[in-house]
Structure formats: C-alpha cells, structure tokens
Design an enzyme around this catalytic site. Sequence first.
Site, mmCIF file in Angstrom:
data_model
loop_
_atom_site.group_PDB
_atom_site.id
_atom_site.type_symbol
_atom_site.label_atom_id
_atom_site.label_comp_id
_atom_site.label_asym_id
_atom_site.label_seq_id
_atom_site.Cartn_x
_atom_site.Cartn_y
_atom_site.Cartn_z
ATOM 1 N N ARG A 10 41.501 21.319 -18.330
ATOM 2 C CA ARG A 10 42.117 22.365 -18.915
ATOM 3 C C ARG A 10 42.123 22.954 -20.231
ATOM 4 N NH1 ARG A 10 47.867 24.045 -16.169
ATOM 5 N NH2 ARG A 10 46.654 23.908 -14.346
ATOM 6 N N ASP A 63 51.010 35.876 -8.778
ATOM 7 C CA ASP A 63 50.714 34.874 -10.081
ATOM 8 C C ASP A 63 51.624 35.471 -11.138
ATOM 9 O OD1 ASP A 63 50.118 32.759 -11.766
ATOM 10 O OD2 ASP A 63 48.194 33.474 -12.032
ATOM 11 N N HIS A 81 40.501 29.227 -11.967
ATOM 12 C CA HIS A 81 41.084 28.134 -11.561
ATOM 13 C C HIS A 81 40.709 27.704 -10.022
ATOM 14 C CE1 HIS A 81 44.326 25.384 -11.441
ATOM 15 N NE2 HIS A 81 45.496 26.267 -11.400
ATOM 16 N N CYS A 135 50.819 30.425 -7.041
ATOM 17 C CA CYS A 135 50.147 29.044 -7.167
ATOM 18 C C CYS A 135 51.342 28.503 -8.179
ATOM 19 C CB CYS A 135 48.964 29.443 -8.362
ATOM 20 S SG CYS A 135 49.333 30.663 -9.553
ATOM 21 N N GLN A 183 42.962 25.298 -7.732
ATOM 22 C CA GLN A 183 43.793 26.126 -7.102
ATOM 23 C C GLN A 183 43.675 26.868 -5.671
ATOM 24 O OE1 GLN A 183 47.321 26.199 -8.372
ATOM 25 N NE2 GLN A 183 47.630 27.182 -6.230
HETATM 26 N N1 NVA Z 1 47.301 32.498 -14.553
HETATM 27 C C1 NVA Z 1 48.201 31.125 -14.669
HETATM 28 C C2 NVA Z 1 48.025 30.301 -13.554
HETATM 29 C C3 NVA Z 1 48.932 28.952 -13.928
HETATM 30 C C4 NVA Z 1 48.712 27.946 -12.986
HETATM 31 C C5 NVA Z 1 47.930 30.953 -16.281
HETATM 32 O O1 NVA Z 1 46.557 30.781 -16.656
HETATM 33 O O2 NVA Z 1 48.696 30.624 -16.861
HETATM 34 N N1 CP Z 2 49.113 26.063 -10.335
HETATM 35 C C1 CP Z 2 49.242 25.019 -11.465
HETATM 36 O O1 CP Z 2 47.937 24.863 -11.685
HETATM 37 O O2 CP Z 2 50.230 24.498 -11.786
HETATM 38 P P1 CP Z 2 50.203 23.809 -13.129
HETATM 39 O O3 CP Z 2 50.104 24.870 -14.505
HETATM 40 O O4 CP Z 2 51.401 23.163 -13.336
HETATM 41 O O5 CP Z 2 49.161 22.784 -13.338
#
Ligand code: NVA
Ligand code: CP
Length: 298
Positions: free
Chosen positions: A98, A217, A125, A257, A128
């Site tokens: 990540r 989201d 993602h 998500c 997800q």
């Molecule tokens: N769009 C959000 C998703 C978190 C799981 C982010 O990137 O923070």
């Molecule tokens: N939805 C998701 O990826 O959650 P986290 O950021 O908690 O991993």
Amino acid sequence: MSIFSLNQDEIDYLMGRAAVLKAQQREGVRHTPLKGKTLGMIFEKASTRTRVSFEVGMYQMGGYALFLDFKDIQLSRGEAIADTARVLSRYMDGIMARTFSHEAIEELARHTTVPVINGLSDLLHPCQVLSDIFTVMEKMGGYRGVKVAYVGDGNNVAHSWINCAAKLAFQLSLACPKGYGPDPSILERARRESRGKIQLVHDPYEAVSGADIIYTDVWASMGKEDEHADRLRDFRDYQVNSRLVKAGKTGVLVMHCLPAHRGEEITDEVMDGDHCIVWDQTENRLHVQKAILEWLMG
Ligand code: NVA
Ligand code: CP
C-alpha cells in the site's frame, strides 16, 4: 495489480473460488494451500481492513504474513525500491503493498520474482473492488445488468470500479463534482472496452436513478487531508443520505469501502439503516483476497 489487466474469465474464476472459500470457512473446513508460504505486507499508509484481512487470510490458508511498516524498513531511508524488491524476493513468496504513488508498486513488481498485490495506491484499489463485485453478486445473484451508482470523488476506488466495469457486464454511473472526476485516460480506456456502459455525470440524483447499488467513499482520501475543508464545501451535494437513497430503486443497497466519515459522505441514518451492506462487504475482503492469494501463490 489492476483489474484492467484481468479478463472476465479470470474475475469469474476468482469470484467462484471466493464463494467456495467462504463456504468452507463457515463450515470449519481447513484449507491450507499456502503452508510454508510467506507474504510481505508493505504499508506506507494507514489500514485496518486490508492489513487484517490479508494477515488473517494468510494464517487461515496455512501461511504467514509479515507486516512491514514503511517507516521501519530501509525504504524510508532511501534504499531503492528495485533493491528492496530484489531483497524481499529472496525471502518471500509474495508481496502486498500500500503506497502513495502507483509507480512505486509498479517499480516493486518490475524487480521482484514473486507476485505483487496492490493493497491500494493513489491510483487504484483493486482488491477492494474485486471483493465489492463479489458482494454485489451475492446480494443480486450476479453482476449482469446490475446498475451501480458511484457518488463522490473520482479517486482510486472509482478508478478500480471503472476498470471493473470495462471487464464485466454491469452498468456504472458515476456522479462526481466538477473538478473531481476520474482520470480521463482510465475512463476513456474502459469505455472503449465496455461499449458505453460507463456514464459520468455531475448530478447524484441522475446517477442513482434506477440504481441497484449506491456506492460512496470518503471525500478526502489518504494524502488529501490538507484539502479537507475545500472538499467539504465542494462535495456537500454528494452526501449519501436518506433522500438520495430514496431516489434509487426500491430496495437499493448502499456500499462504502470504509473507513466512513459519518456525517460527511454518508449519514448515520444510512450507515445504520436497512439498505446498508457495508459489514458483509468488509467481511468479503477476506474471502476474495484468499482467492487472490491462492491463485497467485498456491
Ligand atoms: N479512497 C480512500 C480509500 C480508503 C480505503 C483512500 O485512498 O484513502
Ligand atoms: N477499505 C480499506 O481498504 O480499508 P483500510 O484502509 O482500513 O485497509
């Protein structure tokens, strides 16, 4: 690394395996195809679901997952991504990462000899959305002909939804404020492949009209925190609240998500209401990712 690199047969295969693995787990059947295998999990950003579901998934399949906080490994002190990739390949059977930059995950993948899984980048993602489409299939009996309305930021999650709609026969309608739409090149590439199932509008009511699923989201993703105040203003008409839910099909399902910013992109009433399926959605991360791990590392 991207849903766009999969074809429909591969996605269908993963969905089928996830259903089997979920049923096996419910019945207490042990299935350990990853015995003796290790997964390194590099995290440059926070995570609850991704970290826990991958770690638990590896454990349940007989393998082992190592949590590698970006701050604690030499990457944070300037060791090259390529060198890190070469080193980790000598110890691990797979890597999940990540990162902020999507290029960092691509660079890792270019220099490893083991599979690399995208656990979220600023661009995509995929795990997800693969598990989300599994949830849609569970609830709707399949994805064919389903209308998904994505309301909010044209971000990494939206991009993965667009890639998924390029590959599978469901309708995707995105409603994003002006200036916050998805990457045009991702949208155009998907549209070429999907023959016009993907619609981008500004009016959330137009997007949710006839929708089976309303998806949202956060308005400010990780790394965009300094834009939070501006985004609160720019996204205020894009909240998933009871009024918007009523504009979908009767019995429309609401997905997110997570983590949710209650009171911003989604109200408490909707999160805690009958339409919301986020807890099943979050559980399915585990089953779908187990299918991915088994496929890549088993
Ligand atoms: N769009 C959000 C998703 C978190 C799981 C982010 O990137 O923070
Ligand atoms: N939805 C998701 O990826 O959650 P986290 O950021 O908690 O991993």
